[in-house]
Design a protein around this motif. Structure first.
Motif, PDB file in Angstrom:
ATOM      1  N   LEU A 166      -5.662  11.899  -0.780  1.00  0.00           N
ATOM      2  CA  LEU A 166      -6.357  11.227  -1.923  1.00  0.00           C
ATOM      3  C   LEU A 166      -5.776  10.092  -1.595  1.00  0.00           C
ATOM      4  O   LEU A 166      -5.265   9.498  -0.447  1.00  0.00           O
ATOM      5  CB  LEU A 166      -4.420  11.432  -2.310  1.00  0.00           C
ATOM      6  N   TRP A 167      -6.328   8.693  -2.536  1.00  0.00           N
ATOM      7  CA  TRP A 167      -6.535   7.195  -2.012  1.00  0.00           C
ATOM      8  C   TRP A 167      -5.183   6.629  -2.810  1.00  0.00           C
ATOM      9  O   TRP A 167      -4.433   7.194  -2.643  1.00  0.00           O
ATOM     10  CB  TRP A 167      -7.780   6.352  -3.209  1.00  0.00           C
ATOM     11  N   ALA A 168      -4.646   5.855  -1.433  1.00  0.00           N
ATOM     12  CA  ALA A 168      -4.032   4.399  -1.676  1.00  0.00           C
ATOM     13  C   ALA A 168      -3.390   3.885  -2.779  1.00  0.00           C
ATOM     14  O   ALA A 168      -4.788   3.921  -3.432  1.00  0.00           O
ATOM     15  CB  ALA A 168      -3.418   4.058  -0.399  1.00  0.00           C
ATOM     16  N   GLU A 181      -4.665  13.686  -8.338  1.00  0.00           N
ATOM     17  CA  GLU A 181      -6.643  13.821  -7.574  1.00  0.00           C
ATOM     18  C   GLU A 181      -7.105  12.502  -7.618  1.00  0.00           C
ATOM     19  O   GLU A 181      -6.306  11.279  -8.796  1.00  0.00           O
ATOM     20  CB  GLU A 181      -7.494  14.643  -9.053  1.00  0.00           C
ATOM     21  N   ASN A 182      -8.128  12.019  -7.197  1.00  0.00           N
ATOM     22  CA  ASN A 182      -8.716  11.197  -7.043  1.00  0.00           C
ATOM     23  C   ASN A 182     -10.079  11.405  -8.528  1.00  0.00           C
ATOM     24  O   ASN A 182     -10.468  12.320  -8.558  1.00  0.00           O
ATOM     25  CB  ASN A 182     -10.167  10.700  -5.972  1.00  0.00           C
ATOM     26  N   VAL A 183     -10.277   9.937  -9.080  1.00  0.00           N
ATOM     27  CA  VAL A 183     -10.868   9.995  -9.772  1.00  0.00           C
ATOM     28  C   VAL A 183     -11.937   8.742 -10.310  1.00  0.00           C
ATOM     29  O   VAL A 183     -11.741   7.829  -9.688  1.00  0.00           O
ATOM     30  CB  VAL A 183     -10.349  10.127 -11.332  1.00  0.00           C
ATOM     31  N   PRO A 235       0.590  -1.113   0.009  1.00  0.00           N
ATOM     32  CA  PRO A 235      -0.127  -0.438   0.288  1.00  0.00           C
ATOM     33  C   PRO A 235       0.678   1.191   0.368  1.00  0.00           C
ATOM     34  O   PRO A 235       1.848   1.159   0.792  1.00  0.00           O
ATOM     35  CB  PRO A 235      -0.518  -0.028   1.368  1.00  0.00           C
ATOM     36  N   VAL A 236       0.578   2.310  -0.712  1.00  0.00           N
ATOM     37  CA  VAL A 236       1.448   3.614  -1.317  1.00  0.00           C
ATOM     38  C   VAL A 236       0.561   4.702  -1.321  1.00  0.00           C
ATOM     39  O   VAL A 236      -0.280   4.712  -1.576  1.00  0.00           O
ATOM     40  CB  VAL A 236       2.343   3.439  -2.340  1.00  0.00           C
ATOM     41  N   GLN A 237       1.122   5.304  -0.243  1.00  0.00           N
ATOM     42  CA  GLN A 237       0.370   6.845  -0.472  1.00  0.00           C
ATOM     43  C   GLN A 237       1.042   7.586  -1.414  1.00  0.00           C
ATOM     44  O   GLN A 237       1.591   8.450  -1.466  1.00  0.00           O
ATOM     45  CB  GLN A 237       0.663   7.255   0.774  1.00  0.00           C
ATOM     46  N   PRO A 238       0.485   7.869  -2.516  1.00  0.00           N
ATOM     47  CA  PRO A 238       0.946   8.287  -3.531  1.00  0.00           C
ATOM     48  C   PRO A 238       1.936   9.982  -3.230  1.00  0.00           C
ATOM     49  O   PRO A 238       2.401  10.375  -3.576  1.00  0.00           O
ATOM     50  CB  PRO A 238      -0.022   8.469  -5.074  1.00  0.00           C
ATOM     51  N   ARG A 239       0.751  10.634  -2.388  1.00  0.00           N
ATOM     52  CA  ARG A 239       1.362  12.148  -2.192  1.00  0.00           C
ATOM     53  C   ARG A 239       3.004  12.625  -1.776  1.00  0.00           C
ATOM     54  O   ARG A 239       3.407  12.502  -1.995  1.00  0.00           O
ATOM     55  CB  ARG A 239       0.527  12.036  -1.556  1.00  0.00           C
ATOM     56  N   HIS A 240       3.239  11.249  -0.944  1.00  0.00           N
ATOM     57  CA  HIS A 240       4.693  11.102  -0.517  1.00  0.00           C
ATOM     58  C   HIS A 240       5.398  10.969  -1.615  1.00  0.00           C
ATOM     59  O   HIS A 240       6.583  11.857  -1.416  1.00  0.00           O
ATOM     60  CB  HIS A 240       5.091   9.801   0.477  1.00  0.00           C
ATOM     61  N   ILE A 241       5.751  10.089  -2.571  1.00  0.00           N
ATOM     62  CA  ILE A 241       6.222   9.669  -3.430  1.00  0.00           C
ATOM     63  C   ILE A 241       6.327  11.471  -4.300  1.00  0.00           C
ATOM     64  O   ILE A 241       7.286  11.982  -4.938  1.00  0.00           O
ATOM     65  CB  ILE A 241       5.446   8.706  -3.886  1.00  0.00           C
ATOM     66  N   LEU A 256      -4.538   5.106 -12.019  1.00  0.00           N
ATOM     67  CA  LEU A 256      -3.746   4.153 -11.327  1.00  0.00           C
ATOM     68  C   LEU A 256      -5.118   3.301 -10.736  1.00  0.00           C
ATOM     69  O   LEU A 256      -5.157   4.621  -9.534  1.00  0.00           O
ATOM     70  CB  LEU A 256      -2.390   4.005 -10.354  1.00  0.00           C
ATOM     71  N   PRO A 257      -5.053   2.520 -10.658  1.00  0.00           N
ATOM     72  CA  PRO A 257      -6.381   2.001  -9.361  1.00  0.00           C
ATOM     73  C   PRO A 257      -5.486   1.581  -7.950  1.00  0.00           C
ATOM     74  O   PRO A 257      -5.095   1.684  -8.337  1.00  0.00           O
ATOM     75  CB  PRO A 257      -6.271   0.524 -10.274  1.00  0.00           C
ATOM     76  N   VAL A 258      -6.646   2.377  -7.389  1.00  0.00           N
ATOM     77  CA  VAL A 258      -7.106   2.624  -6.016  1.00  0.00           C
ATOM     78  C   VAL A 258      -6.822   1.423  -5.406  1.00  0.00           C
ATOM     79  O   VAL A 258      -7.182   0.009  -5.748  1.00  0.00           O
ATOM     80  CB  VAL A 258      -8.866   2.874  -5.582  1.00  0.00           C
ATOM     81  N   CYS A 259      -5.863   0.877  -4.425  1.00  0.00           N
ATOM     82  CA  CYS A 259      -5.239  -0.216  -3.436  1.00  0.00           C
ATOM     83  C   CYS A 259      -6.464  -1.196  -3.120  1.00  0.00           C
ATOM     84  O   CYS A 259      -7.880  -0.812  -2.560  1.00  0.00           O
ATOM     85  CB  CYS A 259      -5.127   0.201  -2.229  1.00  0.00           C
ATOM     86  N   ASP A 260      -5.937  -2.189  -3.964  1.00  0.00           N
ATOM     87  CA  ASP A 260      -6.811  -3.858  -2.905  1.00  0.00           C
ATOM     88  C   ASP A 260      -6.185  -3.921  -2.116  1.00  0.00           C
ATOM     89  O   ASP A 260      -5.087  -4.595  -1.924  1.00  0.00           O
ATOM     90  CB  ASP A 260      -6.602  -4.143  -4.559  1.00  0.00           C
ATOM     91  N   LEU A 261      -7.075  -3.417  -1.025  1.00  0.00           N
ATOM     92  CA  LEU A 261      -6.343  -4.265   0.546  1.00  0.00           C
ATOM     93  C   LEU A 261      -5.535  -5.798   0.851  1.00  0.00           C
ATOM     94  O   LEU A 261      -4.994  -6.323   0.896  1.00  0.00           O
ATOM     95  CB  LEU A 261      -6.596  -3.283   1.777  1.00  0.00           C
TER      96      LEU A 261
END
Length: 669
Positions: free
Chosen positions: A397-399, A433-435, A365-371, A521-526
């Motif tokens: 922002l989604w992970a 952004e989240n879309v 799981p990655v939070q794109p904001r940090h990168i 990039l698709p949202v994280c699938d835990l």
């Protein structure tokens, strides 16, 4: 003919003669049978004839008028009032007064009347006003012809034309007719031309503002003209695909079908047809062909990478062995250089694989904001001061489930390309952004799927990308940079990484105004997150177990033998699958594990693994390969292998994997 009776004194004062059809009193006083004959003609005339006062009361009517309005006798009609009983539309009831006051002027008009049953009919009136005895307006005398059939036909025709016009106007394209003159002038063009070309029907009709032919790309005009001429000569419709330039400068693909309209002697009078926009279809075809091209290149790249990994594998395994034997400082320095070069070479191979068929890194799981913030920090510290760097990143922002290193590489490559496009300065903008994408959007983008995405965008205000090379920018080794400044692998790698993460990307560019690369990039699938194994300590050693190494590369066999034997294992080697099966059949009781390459000439590793599993279901197998995404741990497990190693691997990786298989895990059953 019947005259209305029961006239009042006022009525009689306005009647010039006892003969109601006498146009004026006869000064000579002559009368006779001729006048009676005229009355008979009026009575039986095939058209309606009438005389009315200005108040609408009938003075006289003939038989045809009574029949026209549905009355059995003329007396029935004489008892009615033209304005109140016959005129259908209240708005027309003042017409009579105007007719009476026209002072002798001939009148011709159409009116809608009402029959005795209330049904409407259309009549054409012709007549004029006649003065009374005192010279004042008296009454109107006229003829009435039933034109209902003609009127209904005209109305039906107009309605049909209206429906056809509406239908043509709503068509997703252009219907047209152009005359056969030197310019093929558009006589008719439908409203769809505005959406397709940006010009109105007025602009294109009769070439008032621009000729449609001038919109066709010059390089396509000869093709279009040839196709039309050939179809005319063959007396068949023409089907053409070509490009045109719209009013806003955008290039569009269109499909046209039409045919020649000929006169009785075979002369071409005009061309009629239909033109529709197929730009989206052509864009999807280009995306599909680009995807096929990348797949073919990926197959080639994977083969090359396999061979390179086989070359690198003995080098990386030898380095660990040499470190224990070389004590000279200069020798250790050279060994360090070799190690660094091997690592760099392995990185290049992974890059080739990543744009070829993809390399699966560890997904977390990655939070794109940090990168994004890391990339922006690097850009601000290293990029020229002539660049303005801005960001727009929401806090919510989604992970995503991603390999942080590969995602870092995507954003860095795009940022470097943006920097290189702005040598004279400009603005670099990184946004996120989240879309949520729907089915309609997904149909227009071949790699897209409906769902939730994080959209990362890197935009610049640089030179933009010329239209002529836009379709090539993702091709491996294609670059517009001068020698020494680019390998042509940057965007290829970016696209492969994005696709490997289940995403896609779009490019928006305009020459002289900049470019924007947008990554979805698709949202994280835990539930699908893979967790890495914990790091190990000192390298584990064998306990005298026998290991069979199967590889078609002699150098790999020998270096693996030497490394394993120096770490407590006994080693048997085979050069292909057939030799491995023969050796295992003889010595299977003493062989504890098999390390086998999946890709070998003759009998490959995949076939050999299946045969070994049939021979001994409990055999412990480690599969290895220099290929990318296809040779994953999942694929190896499906063949019956317990573990998988991606070439090139180090001595430590091999020793830890063997230790896990033989000393910490149960065998595959």
């Amino acid at each position: 003919m019947r005259e209305q009776t029961g006239k009042t004194p006022q009525d009689s004062s306005t009647v010039p003669s006892t003969d109601v059809w006498a146009p004026v009193p006869d000064p000579s006083g002559a009368s006779g049978s001729g006048q009676d004959g005229f009355a008979d003609v009026v009575e039986w005339a095939p058209i309606g004839i009438f005389r009315v006062r200005r108040d609408g009361s009938f003075v006289a009517v003939n038989k045809r008028l009574a029949e026209m309005l549905g009355y059995a006798t003329t007396e029935d009609l004489l008892a009615r009032n033209l304005e109140h009983d016959v005129y259908f539309d209240p708005a027309q009831r003042q017409t009579l007064l105007l007719l009476v006051e026209s002072k002798g002027t001939d009148i011709r008009l159409e009116a809608r009347w009402r029959t005795r049953t209330g049904a409407p009919i259309w009549v054409e009136l012709t007549g004029h006003a006649l003065p009374g005895i005192d010279g004042a307006p008296g009454y109107f005398e006229g003829l009435a012809v039933d034109v209902t059939d003609r009127k209904l036909t005209e109305m039906a025709l107009r309605e049909s034309e209206r429906k056809m016009s509406t239908l043509i106007s709503n068509l997703p394209g252009i219907a047209y007719r152009c005359r056969n003159d030197r310019q093929w002038t558009m006589e008719f063009i439908s409203d769809g031309c505005r959406d397709l070309t940006g010009y109105t029907t007025y602009d294109l009709s009769f070439n008032r503002v621009v000729s449609y032919n001038d919109l066709i790309l010059p390089e396509d005009r000869e093709t279009v003209w040839t196709a039309v001429q050939e179809s005319i000569e063959a007396d068949r419709p023409y089907l053409i695909m070509y490009r045109l330039r719209a009013a806003d400068g955008k290039l569009k693909w269109v499909w046209e079908k039409g045919e020649a309209v000929k006169t009785a002697d075979g002369t071409v009078e005009a061309l009629e047809g239909f033109i529709t926009d197929i730009t989206e279809k052509k864009d999807l075809e280009a995306q599909f062909l680009r995807s096929q091209r990348m797949e073919s290149i990926g197959t080639l790249a994977s083969g090359i990478a396999h061979d390179l990994n086989n070359v690198l594998a003995p080098i990386t395994m030898s380095i660990a062995m040499l470190r224990g034997k070389i004590t000279d400082p200069s020798g250790l320095k050279w060994l360090q250089t070799i190690d660094a070069s091997a690592v760099r070479a392995a990185g290049i191979v992974r890059q080739v694989l990543s744009f070829g068929r993809g390399v699966e890194g560890e997904r977390v799981p990655v939070q794109p904001r940090h990168i994004v913030n890391e990339i922006v920090k690097i850009a601000r510290e290293t990029f020229p001061r002539s660049l303005t760097i801005s960001t727009a990143i929401p806090k919510d922002l989604w992970a995503i489930n991603a390999d942080p290193t590969q995602l870092h590489q995507v954003l860095l490559n795009l940022s470097v390309n943006a920097r290189d496009a702005m040598e004279d300065g400009g603005t670099l903008t990184v946004t996120a952004e989240n879309v949520t994408l729907d089915e309609h959007y997904a149909r227009l983008h071949i790699d897209a799927r409906p769902g939730r995405y994080v959209a990362l965008a890197v935009a610049d205000t640089g030179t933009g990308i010329p239209r002529g090379i836009l379709e090539k920018i993702f091709d491996p080794f294609f670059t517009t940079k001068p020698p020494g400044r680019g390998t042509g692998l940057g965007l290829s790698t970016v696209q492969a990484i994005v696709r490997g993460h289940g995403g896609f990307m779009n490019v928006y560019t305009e020459e002289g105004r900049g470019s924007s690369f947008r990554v979805y990039l698709p949202v994280c699938d835990l539930e699908g997150i893979a967790h890495s194994r914990a790091p190990q300590g000192a390298l584990p050693a064998g306990r005298g177990e026998s290991v069979m190494v199967v590889d078609d590369e002699p150098s790999i066999r020998e270096i693996t033998r030497g490394m394993l034997e120096s770490n407590g294992y006994r080693v048997l080697t085979a050069s292909d699958g057939a030799e491995a099966l023969a050796l295992y059949r003889i010595r299977k009781r003493e062989i504890a594990a098999v390390i086998i390459d999946l890709m070998m000439p003759g009998m490959d590793g995949s076939t050999a693994i299946r045969a070994l599993r049939k021979m001994d279901p409990g055999v412990c197998i480690i599969a290895s390969s220099g290929f990318g995404a296809e040779a994953t741990a999942t694929a190896a497990a499906a063949l019956g292998a317990a573990l998988f190693l991606q070439k090139p691997y180090s001595s430590g990786t091999l020793l830890r994997t063997l230790d896990e298989l033989l000393h910490k895990s149960t065998s595959v059953n």
